[in-house]
Design an enzyme around this catalytic site. Structure first.
Site, PDB file in Angstrom:
ATOM      1  N   GLU A   1      -0.388   2.480   3.974  1.00 31.71           N
ATOM      2  CA  GLU A   1      -0.771   1.093   3.655  1.00 31.71           C
ATOM      3  C   GLU A   1      -1.195   0.317   4.908  1.00 31.71           C
ATOM      4  OE1 GLU A   1       0.865  -3.000   1.487  1.00 31.71           O
ATOM      5  OE2 GLU A   1       2.270  -1.405   1.994  1.00 31.71           O
TER       6      GLU A   1
ATOM      7  N   LYS B   1      -2.707   2.625  -0.045  1.00 32.42           N
ATOM      8  CA  LYS B   1      -2.527   1.296  -0.624  1.00 32.42           C
ATOM      9  C   LYS B   1      -3.345   0.328   0.222  1.00 32.42           C
ATOM     10  CE  LYS B   1       0.922  -2.079  -2.172  1.00 32.42           C
ATOM     11  NZ  LYS B   1       2.328  -2.295  -2.578  1.00 32.42           N
TER      12      LYS B   1
END
Length: 295
Positions: free
Chosen positions: A176, A213
């Site tokens: 992420e 993400k």
């Protein structure tokens, strides 16, 4: 790695619920839930209250594996029980929701317009415990505030370095590298980020895959080549501060990307709601995010 869980994440419709607020973000999450800071004393009471909130969400009849692929847990949530079972076990056995674990220890100080992750000296031990608790994968967050090539490269290099350690432990990493939605150079940062991600994906072995993400991009369809990459299991989107409505609107224009929302998921939920009111609000929230994720 659990093959049934792997195939669900890869193929099924749905989204990932982010229930991993940590120490720094928990007071805000509780406040939005209608629990003021002066209603509890100390971290212990605070974490008890946020676990009650998470348990209420997960045990709701609206929360199940028909629309939710997985849930990201805070470490303390993994270590606690939900409805008399370890949290990860309850999610999979009772709800058919794949459990993930947030493993980063927060952000380092800003350098070159970015914040890499703080050191994680006990990561190996945490991954071992996660395996023992039935966790499928992990999540770790860095932040990009400016389009600085050196900073972006440092973020992605660290993410993939740690990601390989997680893969070696038999878990699926969610990488992420968040781009700040308020960055004045958001589009430029996303261009740098995508190039760095693709370069690292190309270096993975044929038996390796990761999840990503990513912040909802400024350009529709921007991450289509990342989504299609053979080393990518799934690409999920973070809401990043957008409202649920705007997050859903933006997500619905990103074909192949599904949600992994936190605040946008819990928006409108309140500790004072009756069971019927709470379940109805959560059902509406889950329904709208599911629809945006399936567009």
């Amino acid at each position: 790695m659990n093959t049934e869980q792997f195939n669900k994440i890869k193929q099924a419709d749905g989204f990932i619920a982010a229930l991993d607020q940590s120490g720094g973000s928990t007071p805000k999450a509780l406040k939005l839930y209608g629990v003021a800071e002066d209603s509890y004393q100390g971290e212990a009471e605070m974490f008890d209250l946020v676990h009650e909130m998470r348990s209420r969400i997960v045990t709701s009849s609206s929360f199940d594996g028909d629309r939710i692929l997985g849930a990201i847990l805070f470490e303390m949530t993994m270590d606690r029980d939900i409805a008399g079972q370890p949290s990860a076990s309850y999610l999979w056995k009772e709800k058919r929701v794949v459990p993930f674990l947030k493993v980063d220890k927060g952000l380092d100080t800003e350098s070159n317009g970015t914040q890499i992750m703080k050191p994680m000296p006990a990561l190996g031990e945490l991954l071992e415990r996660a395996n023992g608790m039935g966790i499928f994968g992990t999540k770790m967050r860095s932040v990009i505030n400016e389009a600085d090539q050196g900073g972006v490269d440092a973020v992605v290099d660290q993410q993939f370095e740690v990601g390989k350690q997680i893969l070696a432990a038999g878990l699926m990493p969610i990488i992420e590298p968040e781009v700040n939605i308020n960055s004045p150079t958001k589009s430029e940062a996303e261009t740098m980020l995508k190039a760095a991600i693709l370069a690292h994906l190309d270096q993975l072995g044929e038996d390796q895959s990761v999840m990503l993400k990513l912040t909802l991009p400024s350009e529709d369809g921007f991450y289509s080549d990342v989504i299609a990459h053979p080393r990518v299991l799934r690409v999920v989107a973070l809401s990043g501060g957008y409202s649920r409505q705007e997050s859903n609107d933006r997500l619905s224009r990103q074909h192949g990307m599904v949600a992994s929302f936190s605040r946008a998921l819990t928006e409108g939920l309140n500790a004072q709601q009756s069971k019927e009111e709470f379940d109805s609000m959560l059902d509406s929230s889950i329904g709208s995010i599911f629809e945006a994720s399936c567009t």
